[in-house]
Scaffold this motif. Structure first.
Motif, short mmCIF file in Angstrom:
data_model
loop_
_atom_site.label_atom_id
_atom_site.label_comp_id
_atom_site.label_asym_id
_atom_site.label_seq_id
_atom_site.Cartn_x
_atom_site.Cartn_y
_atom_site.Cartn_z
N UNK A 253 -0.75 -107.69 0.74
CA UNK A 253 -0.62 -106.51 0.30
C UNK A 253 -1.13 -106.11 -1.06
N UNK A 254 -0.86 -107.23 -1.86
CA UNK A 254 -1.16 -107.09 -3.31
C UNK A 254 -2.45 -107.44 -3.55
N UNK A 255 -3.37 -108.18 -2.46
CA UNK A 255 -4.58 -108.29 -2.58
C UNK A 255 -5.28 -106.81 -2.43
N UNK A 256 -4.80 -106.34 -1.53
CA UNK A 256 -5.57 -105.05 -1.17
C UNK A 256 -5.01 -103.65 -2.19
N UNK A 257 -3.98 -103.86 -2.54
CA UNK A 257 -3.21 -102.84 -3.52
C UNK A 257 -4.00 -102.88 -4.82
N UNK A 258 -4.04 -104.01 -5.32
CA UNK A 258 -4.54 -104.21 -6.79
C UNK A 258 -6.18 -104.23 -6.74
N UNK A 259 -6.63 -104.36 -5.71
CA UNK A 259 -8.15 -104.36 -5.53
C UNK A 259 -8.34 -103.00 -5.45
N UNK A 260 -7.69 -102.21 -4.90
CA UNK A 260 -8.15 -100.68 -4.73
C UNK A 260 -7.70 -99.88 -6.08
N UNK A 261 -6.79 -100.46 -6.84
CA UNK A 261 -6.35 -99.63 -8.09
C UNK A 261 -7.37 -100.06 -9.15
N UNK A 262 -7.61 -101.28 -9.25
CA UNK A 262 -8.89 -101.60 -10.22
C UNK A 262 -10.25 -100.95 -9.58
N UNK A 263 -10.32 -100.83 -8.49
CA UNK A 263 -11.76 -100.14 -8.09
C UNK A 263 -11.56 -98.55 -8.50
N UNK A 264 -10.56 -98.04 -8.46
CA UNK A 264 -10.49 -96.53 -8.71
C UNK A 264 -10.48 -96.54 -10.23
N UNK A 265 -9.87 -97.43 -10.79
CA UNK A 265 -10.27 -97.28 -12.36
C UNK A 265 -11.73 -97.48 -12.77
N UNK A 266 -12.27 -98.69 -12.21
CA UNK A 266 -13.79 -98.83 -12.54
C UNK A 266 -14.77 -97.58 -12.20
#
Length: 262
Positions: A124-137
């Protein structure tokens, strides 16, 4: 007849004079090599003064700085997430053991459970933190555009950025999300869906503007689904060592999704 006895007058003693302090003979005054002591009265020591209160220490504003241990702990957690994402993508969630993940991060086999309660929580952390970073970038990429940028220019930035997070050097989390969605629990899926929807929502104003100009090949809501389906599938066939660059791939995608302005 006897002569009367004469009484000699004696000097009155200084102590006999009422109302006056007795005088001390000069010979009784203590002397020092430099002369007589000026005062015989013992002076009282000066009253003790209180030590000044220490200055008040003001706490710095904002979050307190992290200690070296906290920073190191955050780095280990990041290594675990990156190593897990790579293994989940290449071996699959079920085949990747916690021992494999710990070894990829340079840790002991039980170390992942210090940071995550289970392998599912790590997924879950892999997907969640990956999507959060993608939204910021993604937001940063759009912010670099001038205010007068056209809808086509904005879509180009969105497509190019999405290819970067799909196919770039740190691109494991979206393929993991695509392949391992079934491995999440119900509540975990809802959490990831919220982050994914927020990421994709930034595309809708651009697609709607293109539709208003008559340049979009489909209705905006349906076009968004087709676009993400096509872009995400590129992880199956794209090879950076041959074929198109990401910039060239972006131009091909734009030609597929929108018409040229008349």
């Amino acid at each position: 007849m006897e002569k009367p006895v004469r009484r000699s007058r004696r000097a009155a003693s200084p102590s006999a004079t009422p109302g006056t302090a007795p005088k001390v003979p000069v010979s009784a005054v203590p002397r020092t090599p430099d002369g007589p002591v000026l005062s015989l009265v013992a002076t009282e020591p000066p009253p003790a003064t209180e030590a000044p209160a220490p200055p008040e220490v003001r706490r710095p504003r904002g979050r307190p700085r992290k200690t070296a241990d906290e920073l190191d702990d955050g780095n280990r957690r990041r290594k675990l997430i990156e190593g897990a994402a790579r293994l989940f993508r290449t071996k699959g969630f079920d085949a990747a053991s916690t021992r494999d993940i710990a070894a990829a991060a340079g840790m002991h086999s039980g170390s992942p459970f210090y940071h995550f309660e289970s392998k599912s929580a790590l997924l879950y952390a892999v997907m969640d933190e990956g999507m959060v970073l993608a939204a910021h970038s993604q937001a940063n990429a759009l912010a670099l555009l001038p205010a007068q940028a056209t809808p086509r220019e904005r879509l180009r930035v969105l497509v190019r950025h999405h290819f970067e997070i799909l196919l770039g050097p740190h691109s494991d989390f979206i393929p993991v999300m695509l392949y391992e969605w079934r491995s999440l629990s119900g509540p975990q899926r809802k959490g990831i869906a919220r982050v994914k929807d927020a990421y994709e929502a930034a595309w809708m104003p651009v697609l709607q503007a293109l539709a208003a100009q008559g340049l979009l090949q489909a209705e905006p809501g349906v076009a968004r689904l087709f676009i993400f389906g096509a872009l995400n599938w590129s992880v199956q066939w794209f090879d950076a060592k041959r074929g198109l660059s990401l910039d060239q791939l972006t131009e091909q995608a734009l030609a597929l999704f929108i018409r040229e302005a008349p």
